[in-house]
Structure formats: structure tokens, C-alpha cells
Design a protein around this motif. Sequence first.
Motif, PDB file in Angstrom:
ATOM      1  N   MET A 126       0.709  -1.155  -0.020  1.00  0.00           N
ATOM      2  CA  MET A 126      -0.099   0.008   0.072  1.00  0.00           C
ATOM      3  C   MET A 126       0.837   1.267   0.187  1.00  0.00           C
ATOM      4  O   MET A 126       0.594   2.101  -0.769  1.00  0.00           O
ATOM      5  CB  MET A 126      -0.850  -0.165   1.236  1.00  0.00           C
ATOM      6  N   GLY A 127       2.102   1.222   0.952  1.00  0.00           N
ATOM      7  CA  GLY A 127       2.686   2.425   0.896  1.00  0.00           C
ATOM      8  C   GLY A 127       3.551   2.620  -0.530  1.00  0.00           C
ATOM      9  O   GLY A 127       3.605   3.903  -0.976  1.00  0.00           O
ATOM     10  N   GLY A 128       3.830   1.663  -1.216  1.00  0.00           N
ATOM     11  CA  GLY A 128       4.424   1.638  -2.298  1.00  0.00           C
ATOM     12  C   GLY A 128       3.358   2.390  -3.448  1.00  0.00           C
ATOM     13  O   GLY A 128       3.951   3.161  -4.313  1.00  0.00           O
ATOM     14  N   PHE A 129       2.266   1.777  -3.492  1.00  0.00           N
ATOM     15  CA  PHE A 129       1.348   2.304  -4.412  1.00  0.00           C
ATOM     16  C   PHE A 129       0.971   3.855  -4.067  1.00  0.00           C
ATOM     17  O   PHE A 129       0.782   4.423  -5.224  1.00  0.00           O
ATOM     18  CB  PHE A 129       0.008   1.426  -4.175  1.00  0.00           C
ATOM     19  N   ILE A 130       0.749   4.079  -2.948  1.00  0.00           N
ATOM     20  CA  ILE A 130       0.480   5.337  -2.573  1.00  0.00           C
ATOM     21  C   ILE A 130       1.641   6.401  -3.048  1.00  0.00           C
ATOM     22  O   ILE A 130       1.125   7.253  -3.845  1.00  0.00           O
ATOM     23  CB  ILE A 130       0.114   5.500  -1.223  1.00  0.00           C
ATOM     24  N   SER A 131       2.866   6.000  -2.846  1.00  0.00           N
ATOM     25  CA  SER A 131       4.101   6.860  -3.109  1.00  0.00           C
ATOM     26  C   SER A 131       4.102   6.788  -4.620  1.00  0.00           C
ATOM     27  O   SER A 131       4.493   8.013  -5.224  1.00  0.00           O
ATOM     28  CB  SER A 131       5.068   6.248  -2.397  1.00  0.00           C
ATOM     29  N   GLY A 132       3.795   5.891  -5.169  1.00  0.00           N
ATOM     30  CA  GLY A 132       3.852   5.904  -6.754  1.00  0.00           C
ATOM     31  C   GLY A 132       2.977   6.671  -7.319  1.00  0.00           C
ATOM     32  O   GLY A 132       3.013   7.663  -8.341  1.00  0.00           O
ATOM     33  N   VAL A 133       1.630   6.675  -7.019  1.00  0.00           N
ATOM     34  CA  VAL A 133       0.568   7.546  -7.573  1.00  0.00           C
ATOM     35  C   VAL A 133       0.990   9.231  -7.148  1.00  0.00           C
ATOM     36  O   VAL A 133       0.810  10.097  -8.036  1.00  0.00           O
ATOM     37  CB  VAL A 133      -0.797   7.276  -6.726  1.00  0.00           C
ATOM     38  N   ALA A 134       1.401   9.282  -5.893  1.00  0.00           N
ATOM     39  CA  ALA A 134       1.588  10.810  -5.612  1.00  0.00           C
ATOM     40  C   ALA A 134       2.865  11.310  -6.437  1.00  0.00           C
ATOM     41  O   ALA A 134       2.892  12.327  -6.727  1.00  0.00           O
ATOM     42  CB  ALA A 134       1.783  10.793  -4.156  1.00  0.00           C
ATOM     43  N   THR A 135       3.962  10.363  -6.597  1.00  0.00           N
ATOM     44  CA  THR A 135       4.954  10.777  -7.421  1.00  0.00           C
ATOM     45  C   THR A 135       4.610  11.024  -8.754  1.00  0.00           C
ATOM     46  O   THR A 135       5.326  12.016  -9.420  1.00  0.00           O
ATOM     47  CB  THR A 135       6.145   9.587  -7.234  1.00  0.00           C
ATOM     48  N   SER A 136       3.637  10.184  -9.392  1.00  0.00           N
ATOM     49  CA  SER A 136       3.250  10.358 -10.581  1.00  0.00           C
ATOM     50  C   SER A 136       2.619  11.632 -11.168  1.00  0.00           C
ATOM     51  O   SER A 136       2.806  12.471 -11.937  1.00  0.00           O
ATOM     52  CB  SER A 136       2.084   9.374 -11.260  1.00  0.00           C
ATOM     53  N   ILE A 137       1.892  12.167  -9.972  1.00  0.00           N
ATOM     54  CA  ILE A 137       1.074  13.302 -10.029  1.00  0.00           C
ATOM     55  C   ILE A 137       2.147  14.814 -10.041  1.00  0.00           C
ATOM     56  O   ILE A 137       1.778  15.701 -10.472  1.00  0.00           O
ATOM     57  CB  ILE A 137       0.079  13.629  -8.695  1.00  0.00           C
ATOM     58  N   ILE A 138       3.127  14.436  -9.133  1.00  0.00           N
ATOM     59  CA  ILE A 138       4.081  15.519  -8.873  1.00  0.00           C
ATOM     60  C   ILE A 138       4.801  15.602 -10.225  1.00  0.00           C
ATOM     61  O   ILE A 138       5.169  16.736 -10.689  1.00  0.00           O
ATOM     62  CB  ILE A 138       5.318  14.972  -7.744  1.00  0.00           C
ATOM     63  N   LEU A 139       5.138  14.424 -10.791  1.00  0.00           N
ATOM     64  CA  LEU A 139       5.860  14.473 -12.292  1.00  0.00           C
ATOM     65  C   LEU A 139       4.783  15.233 -13.267  1.00  0.00           C
ATOM     66  O   LEU A 139       5.502  15.956 -14.222  1.00  0.00           O
ATOM     67  CB  LEU A 139       6.261  13.234 -12.458  1.00  0.00           C
ATOM     68  N   MET A 140       3.472  14.881 -13.104  1.00  0.00           N
ATOM     69  CA  MET A 140       2.780  15.577 -14.014  1.00  0.00           C
ATOM     70  C   MET A 140       2.561  17.324 -13.836  1.00  0.00           C
ATOM     71  O   MET A 140       2.453  17.935 -14.767  1.00  0.00           O
ATOM     72  CB  MET A 140       1.087  15.140 -13.866  1.00  0.00           C
ATOM     73  N   GLN A 141       3.016  17.799 -12.550  1.00  0.00           N
ATOM     74  CA  GLN A 141       3.011  19.013 -12.352  1.00  0.00           C
ATOM     75  C   GLN A 141       4.155  19.848 -12.613  1.00  0.00           C
ATOM     76  O   GLN A 141       4.231  20.932 -12.582  1.00  0.00           O
ATOM     77  CB  GLN A 141       2.451  19.227 -10.690  1.00  0.00           C
ATOM     78  N   ILE A 142       5.316  18.985 -12.745  1.00  0.00           N
ATOM     79  CA  ILE A 142       6.757  19.850 -12.754  1.00  0.00           C
ATOM     80  C   ILE A 142       6.772  20.829 -13.651  1.00  0.00           C
ATOM     81  O   ILE A 142       7.106  21.914 -13.328  1.00  0.00           O
ATOM     82  CB  ILE A 142       7.703  18.720 -12.751  1.00  0.00           C
ATOM     83  N   PRO A 143       6.161  20.669 -14.989  1.00  0.00           N
ATOM     84  CA  PRO A 143       6.460  21.490 -15.860  1.00  0.00           C
ATOM     85  C   PRO A 143       5.311  22.947 -15.494  1.00  0.00           C
ATOM     86  O   PRO A 143       5.971  23.978 -15.900  1.00  0.00           O
ATOM     87  CB  PRO A 143       5.625  21.065 -17.168  1.00  0.00           C
ATOM     88  N   LYS A 144       4.605  22.707 -14.731  1.00  0.00           N
ATOM     89  CA  LYS A 144       3.610  23.883 -14.360  1.00  0.00           C
ATOM     90  C   LYS A 144       4.752  24.901 -13.330  1.00  0.00           C
ATOM     91  O   LYS A 144       4.237  26.228 -13.159  1.00  0.00           O
ATOM     92  CB  LYS A 144       2.445  23.519 -13.477  1.00  0.00           C
ATOM     93  N   LEU A 145       5.744  24.330 -12.778  1.00  0.00           N
ATOM     94  CA  LEU A 145       6.488  24.975 -11.927  1.00  0.00           C
ATOM     95  C   LEU A 145       7.229  26.352 -12.516  1.00  0.00           C
ATOM     96  O   LEU A 145       7.534  27.165 -12.237  1.00  0.00           O
ATOM     97  CB  LEU A 145       7.590  24.206 -11.486  1.00  0.00           C
ATOM     98  N   TRP A 146       7.554  25.943 -13.733  1.00  0.00           N
ATOM     99  CA  TRP A 146       8.229  27.136 -14.623  1.00  0.00           C
ATOM    100  C   TRP A 146       7.515  27.686 -15.665  1.00  0.00           C
ATOM    101  O   TRP A 146       7.726  28.402 -16.629  1.00  0.00           O
ATOM    102  CB  TRP A 146       9.308  26.674 -15.379  1.00  0.00           C
ATOM    103  N   GLY A 147       6.184  27.399 -15.781  1.00  0.00           N
ATOM    104  CA  GLY A 147       4.982  28.017 -16.516  1.00  0.00           C
ATOM    105  C   GLY A 147       4.666  27.244 -17.563  1.00  0.00           C
ATOM    106  O   GLY A 147       3.686  27.800 -18.601  1.00  0.00           O
ATOM    107  N   GLY A 148       4.954  25.897 -17.638  1.00  0.00           N
ATOM    108  CA  GLY A 148       4.301  25.047 -18.841  1.00  0.00           C
ATOM    109  C   GLY A 148       3.133  24.296 -18.548  1.00  0.00           C
ATOM    110  O   GLY A 148       2.608  24.858 -17.501  1.00  0.00           O
ATOM    111  N   ASN A 149       2.759  23.565 -19.127  1.00  0.00           N
ATOM    112  CA  ASN A 149       1.510  22.798 -19.014  1.00  0.00           C
ATOM    113  C   ASN A 149       1.757  21.261 -18.652  1.00  0.00           C
ATOM    114  O   ASN A 149       2.735  20.703 -18.662  1.00  0.00           O
ATOM    115  CB  ASN A 149       0.931  22.555 -20.424  1.00  0.00           C
ATOM    116  N   ALA A 150       0.774  20.709 -17.780  1.00  0.00           N
ATOM    117  CA  ALA A 150       0.980  19.562 -17.023  1.00  0.00           C
ATOM    118  C   ALA A 150       1.011  18.292 -17.942  1.00  0.00           C
ATOM    119  O   ALA A 150       0.315  18.645 -19.084  1.00  0.00           O
ATOM    120  CB  ALA A 150      -0.173  19.290 -15.985  1.00  0.00           C
ATOM    121  N   GLY A 151       1.696  17.314 -17.800  1.00  0.00           N
ATOM    122  CA  GLY A 151       1.366  16.131 -18.584  1.00  0.00           C
ATOM    123  C   GLY A 151       0.672  14.929 -18.107  1.00  0.00           C
ATOM    124  O   GLY A 151      -0.162  15.190 -16.922  1.00  0.00           O
TER     125      GLY A 151
END
Length: 708
Positions: A126-151
Motif C-alpha cells: 500500500m505504501g509503495g502504491f500510494i507513493s507511486g501515485v503521488a510521485t506520478s502526480i508530482i511529475l505531471m505538475q513539474i512543468p507548471k513550476l516554470w510556466g508550462g503545461n501539465a503532462g
Amino acid sequence: MKRIIAGKPNIANDLLAGIIVALVSIPISMGYAQIAGLPVQYGLYGSLLPILVFAFMTTSPMFVIGVDAMPAAMVGGLLATLGIANGSKRAVALVPVITICVAVWFIVLYLLRAGRIVKYISTPVMGGFISGVATSIILMQIPKLWGGNAGTGEIVPLAKNMYHQWSEFNSLSLILSVGTIVIILVMRKLVPKVPMHVVMMIVGIVLQVFLHLDQKGVKLLPQVKSGLPALVFPDIRLIGDNALEILIQSLSIAAVIMTQTLLATGNYAKKGNYEINSGREILSYSAMNVAGALVGCCPINGSVSRSALAYTFKAKSQLMSIVASVVMAGILLFGTPILSLLPIPVLTGIVITALLSVVEFSLAARLHKTSKYELIIFVMSFGAVLIFGTVYGVMIGCVISFAAVAVRAVAPSTTFLGRIKGQGNFYPLDRNSLARPIKNTIIYRFNGNIFFANIDRFQKDINEAIKPDTKQVVIDARSINSMDITAIDAIKAFRKSLQDRGIKFYITEHDGKLNDLIRNLGGEDLIEEGVMRRTITLALRDAGLKKPYELEDGDYLDEPEEVLAEIEWAFGKDAEKRFELMAQKSAEALLDSLGSDTAANELFDMGGVVTEWGKIGRYDEDEFWDYLEIALEKLVKQGQMSKEDASNLEELIEKRRAQGEDRLKEINEKSIETLHKHRRMIRDQLKEELPEEYARVHNLRKQIKNQS
């Protein structure tokens, strides 16, 4: 209010906690709504009607629900798989359909009583799954840090999106987003009770008002529609050709929500010293998602971060959720113009810090120190989500979870036992430096059930431990609750091979129900031939090892003898028949040996009564004598034995009985009391069933005692 709201309200604490929860929900819910492919206002809608419904249905007084990371990410991933653009009309129409499917799955899970499945999902999975989902969302959001669009998608498409979005780089956006993340993380350590998400949202709005960040290339939230949400009735027909994908993904979402939320509510129940009803909770999850679908929202989940805030501010009841819902309604009616001033990089930083608290870094570090095996399971579950996506991640996580159970079942811990001088038990040789093996003896403990997949290891461990002078192998089976037919057949063959080498084999210390199972699966000869013994000491006694035991180093252990009833434990409801059969065979052996002392000496061995089953324990001896006396009387009645021969044998029986009682008195006075009580019950039964034979034996016994 007290009758319908979970928990006893503390109005001041609940009011404050409700306001804080509503304010914190604003930036987080808007961010997650975007992740789910919806306009930001739908995140606010998820903190209105759904939490109001949950408040009146839940049995957890201090838990908070809302739009949360994992369901939002799973919905966003599904939309990407179906080729539906975020924020499009098609997305806005389809997401509530997915939510209503999730609600229906909760009804199915409730009927299946699936709340019990939570205990079968390990913490690393469960910990690995939750961490994987959260990390996936973070990776989606990273381009928005510098003004890009989410993946969208898995790690490879996300990496490609980051590369392509670099062309949208805006240094001020990066400073705002990274600054937001750093400030929240630092202040979380310094002043954990301050809701920094709300503070940074206000800071971002203030910066826009005074510095006009949008004129410097910083993106702002789109205009948030004012007013309460209109009711939406999901159009199930929109599923269309994508029914299979939507049904599978919605089931996965329901399973994730149920598992995470039940685990979290259970944790808060321990903190608050109250109980939750898992069935009622699952129904409340269905109801809150129906409410979410009616306002067009993505699936609603339990929120660990917002629940932690409520707990920090000492919320005592779901009055807190009602207050949060009312506050959110006020924001939707009067505060939405202000929200459109919020810079997207600031909101992105808020969302990422919220997600970082979900990633189980501490669990991974703990597993690294304590269990490399479970760390591998954590990493596999984590990697499955990143590489294959949430749907396959759920499936792979379940496979890993059950595989972990199977591996532990196939390879349970094992040890060899010995004795410590002055102690009356058996101790693992590898964990007790003072423990010594008993001479010529292997005592082996197998800490798990035996079945087709691990019987080879069971035999291999014992074979490798056997020495040239080994005379008996005793299995400590206290952790063995079941065997399958493959294992039983293999044990029968293994025992035969040991017999051929002159080695006796015993299985001991287990629950008597295991005997019934073995008998039902064709292993009755293991019971009838005395392989199954109640304790290790009784097995050693049958093997001819008398107290004091000699250890391998030549020392001796002078310890009291064990006194336990064993026949009833071994044969269950057939114990009486077994006693009668033993007595009958022993009486026939005595009849065949009249004029010779061979059979009598073997039977009346002071080391214990010897039958075809093996040596009978001290406790069972006295009951055996009663059955033997009756069996002799039957032979007299049938004319196969003279009364004189029977009387001589009965005199020997009484002397042997007296000697046994003296020995029992030395061992334990309380055992004698129990023995006499049990003997009276047996004799009353025999007196009723065989009155003439019992009367003659009783009179003979009185004569012998008078002569003494």
C-alpha cells in the motif's frame, strides 16, 4: 445534533477546525480538480455536498473527506488513455459518470463485505502504491513550476512532456513555485499548527494584486464561476465503447479509496479511542460519491492531510465537516473573484507539498533498516505505478501482496530446539547459547502450515540435521494449523524412510483439530500408530527416553515428568473406542502369553504402558486399566480365560495402578485430583453399560485393598 453526528461535539474546537479545513481545501481541491481533468471550481464543489453527506453517515467523528490526490490522478490518467483533453466539455460530462460508477462499486463491495480485504494488503504494498501515485502526480505538475503545461500518462510520456515544456520556461514562475514549496516545508517544521497552504495562497493573491505578476508572464487561475453548483445527472450512455476501461478503472478507484480511507479511519479510531463500523463506512463512501457525481465532481476520497489538521485543532465530531461545508458555500457565493488572482505556480507549489506528505519516504527508510525483503516489495509496487500506470499498478500491487503472502507461507521460519538446564521447556538452539540438544534426538519447529509448496523444505531441513546416531525426530507443530493431502502423503512416505533407517518420527504440540484434518485426508495411520503425540516430552517418553534426559554434551536434566491426557487429544470423539480397542488387543496378548511373563512384562513396563499405539502417558494409564479389566472379564465370560488367570492379572493391574498413582503424586498433587474425577466419570459410564462385569471387578479391587 448529537444523535446524528458521529462523535460528541466540542463546538469551539469543531468550528475552528471546520474553518481551517475549508480554507486549506481551497487550493488543494482546485489543484486536484485540474489533475482530474475538470475546471478548478469542481474541486470546490467536492468540498460542499459530499462532505455534508459523509458527516451524517460516517461512524468516524474526526475524519475528513474531499477531492484528493489518488482518485484525481487515476481519473486524469483514464481521460488521457481515452484521448480526452483536460477541461474539455467531454471531460466535464464523463467524469461524473466515472464517479457514479465508483459509487455503485462501493455498494457491491459492501455486499461482498470487502472491508475485510484491507488486512490482506501489506503496508509495503500500500505504501509503495500510494507513493507511486503521488510521485506520478508530482511529475505531471513539474512543468507548471516554470510556466508550462501539465503532462499525463506514465513516467516515459511525462519525461517527454517535461522536455517539450522547457520552451515555456519563465524564471519568475519557477521562483514563485519553488519558493512556495520551500517556505511551506520549512514552516511546517517550525510552526506545524499554522496552515501554510492557506497562508501561501493569500501571499500569492497579494503579490498579484500589487506586482501584477500576470504582466510578467506568470499564469493565473481562470475565472472561477460564482454560485452554488447546479445538480448534474450523469449520463451513463457516455460510457459507450469504453465501458470495459471505465468499469475496471472505477473499480480500481473504489478499491483504492476503500483501502486507504479504511486504513486511515482505523488509525484515527485508535488515536481517538473509538470504534468504526467498516460496513457503514463503505456505505458512506458510496453516498458521498453519489453526492459528488450530482455536482459533477471526480471521485471523493478520505483526506489524510485535512484529517490531520482537524485532529491538530482538536475536532471532536463531524460538526467540523458541516462547518467546512458551510464555509465553502460562502466562498462559492461571495469569494470566487478573489480566487482568479491566484498564480498557478503558487497553487502548483501548494499541491506538490501536499503530495510530498503523501509519499512514504519514512516507510521506505524504515524498511531499508529493518527488512530489505519488504523494501523490495515497496519498490516493486512503487515502480509498477510509475511505469505501467494506476490501473496496472493496482493489479500488480494486488499480485505482489498475495505473492508476499505465498512466499512467507512457502518459507516460514524454522528452528531446532534443545533444553536449558534448570528450565522446563524447549528453546531454539540458535537463539539461546545455554540450550543443548538432547542426545540422539532432533527436535524441529516449523512455524507455518505444511502444504505442497513447502513440504520439500520441511524434509530437507530434517534430513540435513540427521546424524549417524540420531534415533528420533520430533516435530514441534504448535504453529501448524493445517496440511494438504500432498503434505500428508509426503510425511507418511518420509516417516517410512526414517523407520527404515531405525529412526522414530513424531509430530507434537499442535491443536487436536489437526488430528481430525489428517484423519479426514487419509493420514489415519499417523494417528493410530502413535506418530501424533500431544507434547514433545510424551513423544520422547514413547521413544524410550526417560528422565533425566541426557544432553549431547553428556550433562543430564533432572526435571518433573509431564502429566497430560493424550488419547482423547489424539482420537477426539473416537477416544473411547480407541481405549476399548487397545484394551481388547492387550487382553488378547495376555491370553496368548498365559504361562509366560513376556507379554505381561511388556505391558506392565514401569517406563509406561505399552500398546500397539505406543507408550501411554501417565494420565491415560489409569483409564486404560479400567478398560483392560473389563476386557479381561469379557474373556472370562466368553470362556476364553479362567477366573483364576484373570484374577492374577487383575492383581498385577492394581499393583501397577498403585505404583502409577504414587508416581503421579510425586509429580503433581493437583493432577491426582483431576485424575480421580475423570476416573469416576469413566467408571460410572462402565457401571451403566456393563453392570455385572463392573461389579465383579469392583469387588475384586476391594478384596485386594483389604489384603494390602
